[in-house]
Design an enzyme around this catalytic site. Structure first.
Site, PDB file in Angstrom:
ATOM      1  N   LYS A  45       0.820  -1.193   0.000  1.00  0.00           N
ATOM      2  CA  LYS A  45       0.000   0.000   0.000  1.00  0.00           C
ATOM      3  C   LYS A  45       0.861   1.253   0.000  1.00  0.00           C
ATOM      4  CE  LYS A  45      -2.989  -2.473   3.159  1.00  0.00           C
ATOM      5  NZ  LYS A  45      -3.388  -2.553   4.563  1.00  0.00           N
ATOM      6  N   GLY A  46       2.112   1.099   0.417  1.00  0.00           N
ATOM      7  CA  GLY A  46       2.968   2.255   0.661  1.00  0.00           C
ATOM      8  C   GLY A  46       3.138   3.190  -0.523  1.00  0.00           C
ATOM      9  N   GLU A 101       7.503   2.561  -6.084  1.00  0.00           N
ATOM     10  CA  GLU A 101       7.597   2.003  -4.719  1.00  0.00           C
ATOM     11  C   GLU A 101       7.868   3.131  -3.728  1.00  0.00           C
ATOM     12  OE1 GLU A 101       7.001  -0.091  -2.547  1.00  0.00           O
ATOM     13  OE2 GLU A 101       8.531  -1.645  -2.327  1.00  0.00           O
ATOM     14  N   ASP A 105      14.688  -0.212   1.588  1.00  0.00           N
ATOM     15  CA  ASP A 105      15.432  -0.382   2.832  1.00  0.00           C
ATOM     16  C   ASP A 105      16.519  -1.433   2.571  1.00  0.00           C
ATOM     17  OD1 ASP A 105      15.949  -0.111   5.571  1.00  0.00           O
ATOM     18  OD2 ASP A 105      14.424  -1.550   6.159  1.00  0.00           O
ATOM     19  N   VAL A 155      10.661   6.076   9.126  1.00  0.00           N
ATOM     20  CA  VAL A 155       9.839   7.226   8.750  1.00  0.00           C
ATOM     21  C   VAL A 155       8.406   6.803   8.417  1.00  0.00           C
ATOM     22  CG1 VAL A 155      11.784   8.621   7.933  1.00  0.00           C
ATOM     23  CG2 VAL A 155      10.650   7.070   6.334  1.00  0.00           C
TER      24      VAL A 155
END
Ligand code: IMP
Ligand code: MG
Length: 181
Positions: A45-46, A101, A105, A155
């Protein structure tokens, strides 16, 4: 003042900086894909909020699709397990594809998504990420469009969540450590 703001130790990127950078990336994509109709695949969902703003800065025709994967669950560190929760609907064989996206990370999710989409034989495959944590990479990762490089802090906001919350903050902030440690 947004009531979620008190859960942040700092605002990292305000609305103005995000919108300015997103517009620049949109214009770059529009000029590089002139005369093409790319399929833009948002990673749920990001990536949804970034995708919504980005595509409105792209002034050429595009098609939109979404892929949902599981990554973090409720924690702030990668589980290492990537699973597809919702597949794409479009036939991307022979198409120019751009992955959108939220954040890279370890790099594991993006690598998994790239490998998965490459199996569908697109004509080209590029990646567009809003945030990159270069010091957190656990593998060789490269992308074609990057919004901002940030440190290793956790974050939230502008699509990014902690335990499904904060996605609707219009800016990006550092979550107070006492809220997850
Ligand atoms: P990777 O597979 O380790 O690169 O992780 C990528 C995914 O982890 C992203 O799509 C996010 O959902 C999540 N993630 C990584 N860092 C953060 C963060 O700082 N805040 C919120 N989500 C994050
Ligand atoms: Mg995500």
């Amino acid at each position: 003042m947004n009531s979620m703001n008190c859960d942040l130790s700092a605002v990292l990127l305000d609305e103005y900086r995000i919108q300015t950078r997103v517009r620049e990336i949109g214009m770059q994509i529009a000029s590089e894909y002139k005369d093409k109709v790319p399929v833009i695949i948002g990673i749920l969902k990001g990536g949804a909020i970034f995708m919504a703003d980005l595509v409105r800065s792209i002034t050429i025709p595009v098609e939109l699709d979404f892929l949902a994967i599981s990554s973090y669950g409720n924690a702030t560190s990668s589980s290492g397990v990537v699973k597809i929760r919702k597949d794409i609907d479009a036939d991307i064989s022979g198409r120019d594809v751009i992955i959108v996206e939220d954040i890279v990370d370890s790099g594991l999710s993006l690598q998994y998504i790239r490998d998965y989409l490459l199996k569908h034989s697109p004509a080209s495959l590029k990646t567009c990420v809003l945030l990159d944590k270069p010091n957190a990479h656990k593998m060789e990762v490269s992308f074609d469009y990057v919004g901002f490089e940030i440190g290793n802090e956790f974050v939230v906001g502008y699509g990014l969540d902690y335990d499904e919350r904060y996605r609707n903050l219009p800016y990006i902030g550092i979550l107070k450590e006492e809220l997850y440690s």
